[in-house]
Design a protein around this motif. Structure first.
Motif, PDB file in Angstrom:
ATOM      1  N   UNK A   4       8.265  34.586  72.137  1.00 21.58           N
ATOM      2  CA  UNK A   4       7.154  34.347  73.063  1.00 21.58           C
ATOM      3  C   UNK A   4       7.693  33.618  74.283  1.00 21.58           C
ATOM      4  N   UNK A   5       7.328  34.096  75.454  1.00 21.87           N
ATOM      5  CA  UNK A   5       7.738  33.453  76.702  1.00 21.87           C
ATOM      6  C   UNK A   5       6.489  33.103  77.497  1.00 21.87           C
ATOM      7  N   UNK A   6       6.358  31.852  77.884  1.00 23.29           N
ATOM      8  CA  UNK A   6       5.221  31.463  78.698  1.00 23.29           C
ATOM      9  C   UNK A   6       5.692  30.706  79.925  1.00 23.29           C
ATOM     10  N   UNK A   7       4.838  30.707  80.957  1.00 21.76           N
ATOM     11  CA  UNK A   7       5.229  30.114  82.223  1.00 21.76           C
ATOM     12  C   UNK A   7       5.531  28.632  82.063  1.00 21.76           C
ATOM     13  N   UNK A   8       6.511  28.190  82.842  1.00 25.22           N
ATOM     14  CA  UNK A   8       6.885  26.788  82.784  1.00 25.22           C
ATOM     15  C   UNK A   8       5.843  25.959  83.516  1.00 25.22           C
ATOM     16  N   UNK A   9       5.690  24.748  83.078  1.00 24.20           N
ATOM     17  CA  UNK A   9       4.810  23.833  83.772  1.00 24.20           C
ATOM     18  C   UNK A   9       5.610  22.731  84.423  1.00 24.20           C
ATOM     19  N   UNK A  10       4.948  21.651  84.793  1.00 23.05           N
ATOM     20  CA  UNK A  10       3.506  21.511  84.631  1.00 23.05           C
ATOM     21  C   UNK A  10       2.714  22.277  85.688  1.00 23.05           C
ATOM     22  N   UNK A  25       5.277  38.574  75.207  1.00 20.68           N
ATOM     23  CA  UNK A  25       5.861  38.500  73.872  1.00 20.68           C
ATOM     24  C   UNK A  25       6.757  39.710  73.605  1.00 20.68           C
ATOM     25  N   UNK A  26       7.624  39.519  72.630  1.00 19.20           N
ATOM     26  CA  UNK A  26       8.439  40.594  72.068  1.00 19.20           C
ATOM     27  C   UNK A  26       8.221  40.566  70.570  1.00 19.20           C
ATOM     28  N   UNK A  67      -2.809  42.682  75.570  1.00 22.63           N
ATOM     29  CA  UNK A  67      -2.373  43.874  76.297  1.00 22.63           C
ATOM     30  C   UNK A  67      -1.078  44.383  75.701  1.00 22.63           C
ATOM     31  N   UNK A  68      -1.185  45.438  74.903  1.00 27.71           N
ATOM     32  CA  UNK A  68       0.008  45.963  74.248  1.00 27.71           C
ATOM     33  C   UNK A  68       0.929  46.654  75.257  1.00 27.71           C
ATOM     34  N   UNK A  69       0.335  47.311  76.264  1.00 28.32           N
ATOM     35  CA  UNK A  69       1.168  48.071  77.212  1.00 28.32           C
ATOM     36  C   UNK A  69       2.056  47.176  78.059  1.00 28.32           C
ATOM     37  N   UNK A  70       1.597  45.939  78.313  1.00 31.51           N
ATOM     38  CA  UNK A  70       2.404  44.993  79.084  1.00 31.51           C
ATOM     39  C   UNK A  70       2.921  43.853  78.212  1.00 31.51           C
ATOM     40  N   UNK A  71       2.709  43.946  76.913  1.00 32.10           N
ATOM     41  CA  UNK A  71       3.071  42.892  75.939  1.00 32.10           C
ATOM     42  C   UNK A  71       2.733  41.513  76.479  1.00 32.10           C
ATOM     43  N   UNK A  72       1.462  41.347  76.859  1.00 35.71           N
ATOM     44  CA  UNK A  72       1.037  40.087  77.451  1.00 35.71           C
ATOM     45  C   UNK A  72      -0.250  39.568  76.818  1.00 35.71           C
ATOM     46  N   UNK A  97       5.570  34.361  59.585  1.00 33.89           N
ATOM     47  CA  UNK A  97       6.029  33.372  60.549  1.00 33.89           C
ATOM     48  C   UNK A  97       5.172  33.376  61.805  1.00 33.89           C
ATOM     49  N   UNK A  98       4.836  32.184  62.274  1.00 33.46           N
ATOM     50  CA  UNK A  98       4.184  32.029  63.570  1.00 33.46           C
ATOM     51  C   UNK A  98       5.205  31.455  64.536  1.00 33.46           C
ATOM     52  N   UNK A  99       5.422  32.167  65.636  1.00 31.91           N
ATOM     53  CA  UNK A  99       6.402  31.781  66.638  1.00 31.91           C
ATOM     54  C   UNK A  99       5.653  31.310  67.883  1.00 31.91           C
ATOM     55  N   UNK A 100       6.081  30.165  68.422  1.00 29.79           N
ATOM     56  CA  UNK A 100       5.406  29.550  69.562  1.00 29.79           C
ATOM     57  C   UNK A 100       6.242  29.663  70.830  1.00 29.79           C
ATOM     58  N   UNK A 101       5.559  29.725  71.958  1.00 28.25           N
ATOM     59  CA  UNK A 101       6.205  29.554  73.243  1.00 28.25           C
ATOM     60  C   UNK A 101       6.525  28.090  73.487  1.00 28.25           C
ATOM     61  N   UNK A 102       7.159  27.798  74.620  1.00 30.33           N
ATOM     62  CA  UNK A 102       7.623  26.440  74.906  1.00 30.33           C
ATOM     63  C   UNK A 102       6.500  25.497  75.305  1.00 30.33           C
ATOM     64  N   UNK A 103       5.328  26.046  75.597  1.00 30.25           N
ATOM     65  CA  UNK A 103       4.197  25.206  75.995  1.00 30.25           C
ATOM     66  C   UNK A 103       4.120  25.035  77.501  1.00 30.25           C
ATOM     67  N   UNK A 104       2.902  24.930  78.001  1.00 27.51           N
ATOM     68  CA  UNK A 104       2.648  24.703  79.423  1.00 27.51           C
ATOM     69  C   UNK A 104       1.705  23.514  79.550  1.00 27.51           C
ATOM     70  N   UNK A 105       2.171  22.479  80.246  1.00 28.27           N
ATOM     71  CA  UNK A 105       1.331  21.301  80.429  1.00 28.27           C
ATOM     72  C   UNK A 105       0.423  21.506  81.632  1.00 28.27           C
ATOM     73  N   UNK A 106      -0.850  21.246  81.449  1.00 31.06           N
ATOM     74  CA  UNK A 106      -1.843  21.377  82.517  1.00 31.06           C
ATOM     75  C   UNK A 106      -2.391  20.008  82.866  1.00 31.06           C
TER      76      UNK A 106
END
Lengths: 110, 114
Positions: A4-10, A25-26, A67-72, A97-106
């Motif tokens: 899982x890849x998520x946008x960096x914060x903050x 995600x992949x 969104x499966x077509x954009x894996x988002x 298994x549950x896989x997490x992204x790095x987290x985004x602080x808001x």
């Protein structure tokens, strides 16, 4: 393997601004997708989920569409509040298994 | 309604010491897991269990042992603590092994290894 890849914060927004936090995600197979939220000093709690393609999860004004077509699985909210300040995690579950992204602080400013 | 309970909340160890982080749930959940949370790296899965007597490795199992003798308890053992194990540790459970189920998290254990 799954990832899982998520946008960096903050991410810093003013109250009532529009929020988007990107998540891609992949994965092999057909995972379920989740957004979790973590408030200071606490464990994670589920915000919303979607279990198949084109499903939309929603809760407390937050939405995300599988969104499966954009894996988002991007998280959106039309009007954020100061109380939404937290760390947001995108996650996928495949198999056991549950896989997490790095987290985004808001941060939301009044 | 306790949910997932982790003890202790804070712990300081010296390098080479051993200790056990406790996790208990009162929801009769089959699935339990341990994560560590490090800045910029999200949560990484250490070990998990799909039922009493069954455990398996996650992404970062080295240096940690687990056992699952009862449905309720899933302790995490550090055999010889290292500074690289300084982290916040979370235990999580789920009603069964189904991938549609959400995880219920404990409040975490903050561990420092000096």
């Amino acid at each position: 393997g799954n990832s899982v890849t998520q946008m960096e914060g903050p991410v810093t927004l003013s109250e009532e601004a529009f929020l988007t936090i990107n998540c891609t995600y992949t994965a092999t197979g057909y995972p379920s997708l989740f957004w979790y939220v973590q408030y200071p000093g606490e464990g994670l709690q589920l915000l919303l989920k979607a279990t198949k393609a084109d499903d939309k999860g929603s809760n407390k004004g937050f939405e995300a569409t599988y969104r499966k077509e954009t894996t988002s699985f991007h998280l959106e909210k039309g009007s954020v509040q100061v109380s939404d300040s937290a760390v947001y995690f995108c996650a996928l579950t495949g198999g056991f298994k549950t896989i997490f992204g790095a987290g985004t602080r808001l941060f939301v400013k009044a | 309604n306790a949910g997932v309970t982790q003890t202790p909340k804070f712990q300081v160890l010296k390098t080479g010491q051993s200790m056990t982080l406790q996790c208990a749930q009162d929801m009769n959940h089959e699935y339990m897991s341990w994560y560590r949370q490090d800045p910029g790296m999200g949560l990484r899965l250490i070990h998990y269990s799909v039922g009493a007597g069954i455990t398996d490795q996650g992404e970062v199992p080295n240096g940690y042992n687990v056992s699952r003798s009862t449905t309720e308890d899933f302790p995490l053992r550090l055999l010889s603590a290292a500074p690289s194990q300084t982290s916040v540790y979370f235990c999580a459970s789920s009603p069964d092994r189904g991938s549609n189920e959400k995880l219920f998290f404990g409040s975490g254990t903050q561990l420092s290894v000096l």
